[in-house]
Design a protein around this motif. Structure first.
Motif, mmCIF file in Angstrom:
data_model
loop_
_atom_site.group_PDB
_atom_site.id
_atom_site.type_symbol
_atom_site.label_atom_id
_atom_site.label_comp_id
_atom_site.label_asym_id
_atom_site.label_seq_id
_atom_site.Cartn_x
_atom_site.Cartn_y
_atom_site.Cartn_z
ATOM 1 N N THR A 1 7.666 5.717 11.393
ATOM 2 C CA THR A 1 6.878 5.186 11.007
ATOM 3 C C THR A 1 5.682 5.662 10.485
ATOM 4 O O THR A 1 4.842 6.336 10.946
ATOM 5 C CB THR A 1 5.858 4.060 11.599
ATOM 6 N N TRP B 1 0.669 1.630 -2.939
ATOM 7 C CA TRP B 1 1.958 1.930 -2.524
ATOM 8 C C TRP B 1 3.185 2.009 -2.932
ATOM 9 O O TRP B 1 2.983 1.360 -4.284
ATOM 10 C CB TRP B 1 1.748 -0.298 -1.437
ATOM 11 N N THR C 1 7.026 1.954 -3.823
ATOM 12 C CA THR C 1 8.138 0.694 -3.380
ATOM 13 C C THR C 1 9.512 1.879 -3.385
ATOM 14 O O THR C 1 9.501 2.476 -4.768
ATOM 15 C CB THR C 1 8.406 -0.681 -3.529
ATOM 16 N N SER C 2 11.253 1.705 -2.616
ATOM 17 C CA SER C 2 12.500 2.043 -3.663
ATOM 18 C C SER C 2 13.523 0.807 -4.567
ATOM 19 O O SER C 2 13.942 1.746 -4.948
ATOM 20 C CB SER C 2 12.849 2.058 -2.028
ATOM 21 N N ASP C 3 12.274 -0.952 -4.864
ATOM 22 C CA ASP C 3 13.040 -0.382 -5.724
ATOM 23 C C ASP C 3 11.643 -1.337 -6.632
ATOM 24 O O ASP C 3 10.878 -1.229 -6.899
ATOM 25 C CB ASP C 3 13.271 -2.105 -5.050
ATOM 26 N N THR D 1 10.074 -4.944 -3.455
ATOM 27 C CA THR D 1 10.608 -5.823 -2.366
ATOM 28 C C THR D 1 10.891 -4.342 -0.988
ATOM 29 O O THR D 1 9.992 -5.295 0.381
ATOM 30 C CB THR D 1 11.630 -6.434 -2.389
ATOM 31 N N THR D 2 10.950 -3.559 -1.395
ATOM 32 C CA THR D 2 11.498 -2.998 -0.323
ATOM 33 C C THR D 2 9.912 -1.363 -0.704
ATOM 34 O O THR D 2 9.746 -0.642 -0.598
ATOM 35 C CB THR D 2 12.579 -2.015 0.088
ATOM 36 N N VAL D 3 9.003 -1.744 0.673
ATOM 37 C CA VAL D 3 8.188 -0.639 1.085
ATOM 38 C C VAL D 3 8.409 0.409 1.123
ATOM 39 O O VAL D 3 8.898 0.436 2.474
ATOM 40 C CB VAL D 3 6.686 -1.231 1.114
ATOM 41 N N VAL D 4 8.136 1.435 1.166
ATOM 42 C CA VAL D 4 8.291 2.921 2.600
ATOM 43 C C VAL D 4 7.040 3.720 2.423
ATOM 44 O O VAL D 4 7.484 4.550 3.546
ATOM 45 C CB VAL D 4 9.104 3.379 1.082
ATOM 46 N N TYR E 1 11.277 6.263 -7.420
ATOM 47 C CA TYR E 1 10.046 5.528 -6.792
ATOM 48 C C TYR E 1 8.809 4.083 -7.810
ATOM 49 O O TYR E 1 9.048 4.912 -8.931
ATOM 50 C CB TYR E 1 9.317 6.161 -5.001
#
Length: 552
Positions: free
Chosen positions: A473, A500, A502-504, A508-511, A532
């Motif tokens: 992480t 921040w 995200t990959s989408d 919805t998907t935080v990387v 990204y």
């Protein structure tokens, strides 16, 4: 602004976010006035007329300015539009009342001296008529011939200067200063003329009046100089108001060309002050004693030593994103959080040549081969060494526990001989209000149970628990490529902006994240190659989210 006299009031509208002037907003603008600190009263002129370049004008009734101090409070119902008065407040004047007072004094003088100003002006001859006359010296006198207590040459000269000022001032309206000056001179006249024998000079005044009577016929408008001057201004197309309007127009052009408005600058400053107040207002809720640091320190001093456990809580709850200086413990803990516990990971031996993983895999294989070849194990070696140590102790007649006991006995004798007792001395060092020792803080930090009560954001406790669980992480991301995301507003770096990744595109998907930008407006992430989406947020600012980020 004249008290209790209908007038007009200009306001200026602009976008508080961009500072750009707002046009076409008249129907959304209203205003209230406050008279002498009283309550708000809606302006009768519901909506102003638009002048241009963000300026609008309200019609103000006499009742709406019937006070010594009048304040206007304009607003717009359009979002993000700020409206201010130009100016925001005005002191009214009572020039008419002062002029009336002066007029009363002048009338008294005219009554006392039996003189009328109109008659005196009417009696002034033209230049040609004056030059054509034969003057008899005996018919005139000089100031020196007047009574000793009468008017002086200085007072006459002073009157002339003030009269000249009046003529200049009244071309565009008398000023308070000129009125005050007249009152001073009138008072001087009253003092100077108190002892003058009016009868003695009445004959000479009659001669002067006879000479000046012709002005009423020789000058147009019945000899009234003010009407003659008005006619000149009209003929030449010149008025003071016109000149001022021209200057005002040029000033507006300059402001427009330079994209500068004083109101906008004041508004930008006000926004900064508002931000500062918002930040400092939080102290009243985040700190005890309403955020007063002096009171908090007084309370801490009265309460005694600082609580080591509280220090430990602060240490373990500290956000690691604020401690990434190269070589620091914060950087090491962040790296541990990213990689997990390397000692619990299986070394596959498939790492690239020269990498640490490859080296560790090779070393493990070589050590295993050596142990097989020598029929040795590390435990066996330790047992052998332990046997050797035991043999040395037997040969030398040495017993370590006995030696330690001897030293302890000697120490006890020394303490007894010197009347000293170390634990008591240490206990006596407790000082109310003193900070804890470094050792006690360290003990509290490292003995703290971090599995509960320390799950704050990106804290060190969270990092260590993630590392212990073998999790990968990292708020900054887990990739191999360093990516700097810069946030600016009108080319100016924006600090403390939340960012921040995200990959989408839906978010919805935080990387990676959330991070905050530094003073240069930069937030640094670590990402692998790919596409990204960058998201940004800060109170008071609007962003078009997301932005696409391609990492190669």
């Amino acid at each position: 602004m004249k008290k209790n006299t209908a007038t007009k009031w200009i306001v200026f509208a602009f976008n508080r976010t961009t500072n750009a002037a707002k046009t076409g907003d008249a129907a959304q603008i209203t205003a209230s006035v406050y008279i002498d600190g009283g309550g708000a009263n809606a302006v009768d002129d519901t909506n102003p007329a638009e002048l241009g370049h963000g300026y609008y004008i309200f019609d103000i009734t006499a009742a709406e300015c019937n006070g010594d101090l009048v304040v206007i409070d304009p607003v717009s119902s359009t979002a993000d539009i700020q409206v201010i008065g130009v100016p925001g407040a005005a002191w009214t004047n009572t020039l008419a009342a002062d002029l009336a007072a002066v007029d009363g004094v002048v009338d008294s003088i005219l009554v006392d001296t039996g003189t009328t100003l109109d008659a005196a002006i009417a009696g002034i001859p033209t230049v040609a008529e004056f030059e054509a006359r034969s003057l008899v010296a005996a018919d005139y006198t000089v100031v020196a011939d007047l009574p000793a207590a009468g008017a002086t040459q200085a007072s006459v000269d002073a009157i002339k200067v003030v009269v000249d000022d009046i003529l200049v001032d009244t071309a565009a309206g008398a000023t308070q200063a000129s009125v005050d000056a007249i009152k001073v001179v009138v008072d001087d006249i009253l003092v100077d003329t108190a002892a003058i024998d009016i009868t003695a000079i009445d004959a000479k005044v009659d001669l002067i009046l006879a000479d000046t009577d012709e002005l009423q016929t020789d000058l147009v408008d019945g000899g009234r100089v003010d009407l003659v001057l008005d006619a000149i201004l009209l003929d030449t197309g010149t008025t003071l108001d016109g000149k001022m309007n021209v200057l005002d127009g040029k000033a507006d052009d300059i402001l427009e060309d330079t994209s500068t408005t004083l109101d906008a600058a004041i508004t930008a400053l006000q926004e900064n002050v508002t931000d500062i107040l918002a930040d400092t207002d939080e102290l009243q809720t985040d700190w005890t004693a309403d955020g007063r640091l002096d009171v908090i320190l007084d309370i801490a001093a009265a309460a005694g030593a600082i609580d080591a456990a509280a220090v430990a809580d602060a240490v373990w709850d500290e956000a690691m994103s604020e401690h990434v200086v190269a070589g620091s413990a914060g950087e090491a803990l962040s790296a541990a959080g990213v990689a997990g516990d390397p000692m619990t990971a299986i070394i596959p031996g498939a790492y690239g040549v020269g990498s640490a993983g490859k080296k560790l895999g090779d070393m493990a294989a070589e050590i295993s081969a050596i142990l097989v070849d020598t029929s040795n194990t590390l435990d066996g070696k330790i047992n052998v060494i332990d046997g050797i140590v035991d043999a040395i102790l037997v040969d030398t007649g040495t017993n370590i526990p006995a030696a330690v006991s001897a030293v302890q006995a000697d120490t006890t004798d020394i303490l007894e001989d010197t009347g000293t007792e170390i634990p008591a001395a240490i206990a006596g060092l407790s000082i109310p209000g003193a900070a804890p020792s470094a050792a006690s803080v360290a003990d509290a930090v490292w003995d703290e149970v971090i599995s509960s009560g320390h799950a704050v954001g990106n804290s060190a406790a969270v990092k260590l628990m993630a590392a212990a669980a073998g999790l990968a992480t990292s708020v900054a991301g887990l990739g191999a490529v360093t990516c700097n995301v810069t946030v600016t507003i009108d080319s100016v770096p924006l600090q403390d902006c939340d960012v921040w990744i995200t990959s989408d595109e839906a978010g919805t998907t935080v990387v990676a994240g959330t991070l905050q930008t530094n003073s240069s407006g930069i937030a640094t992430f670590f990402l692998d190659a790919g596409t990204y989406y960058v998201w940004q947020q800060k109170d008071g600012y609007n962003f078009t989210n997301p932005d696409t980020l391609v990492v190669t």
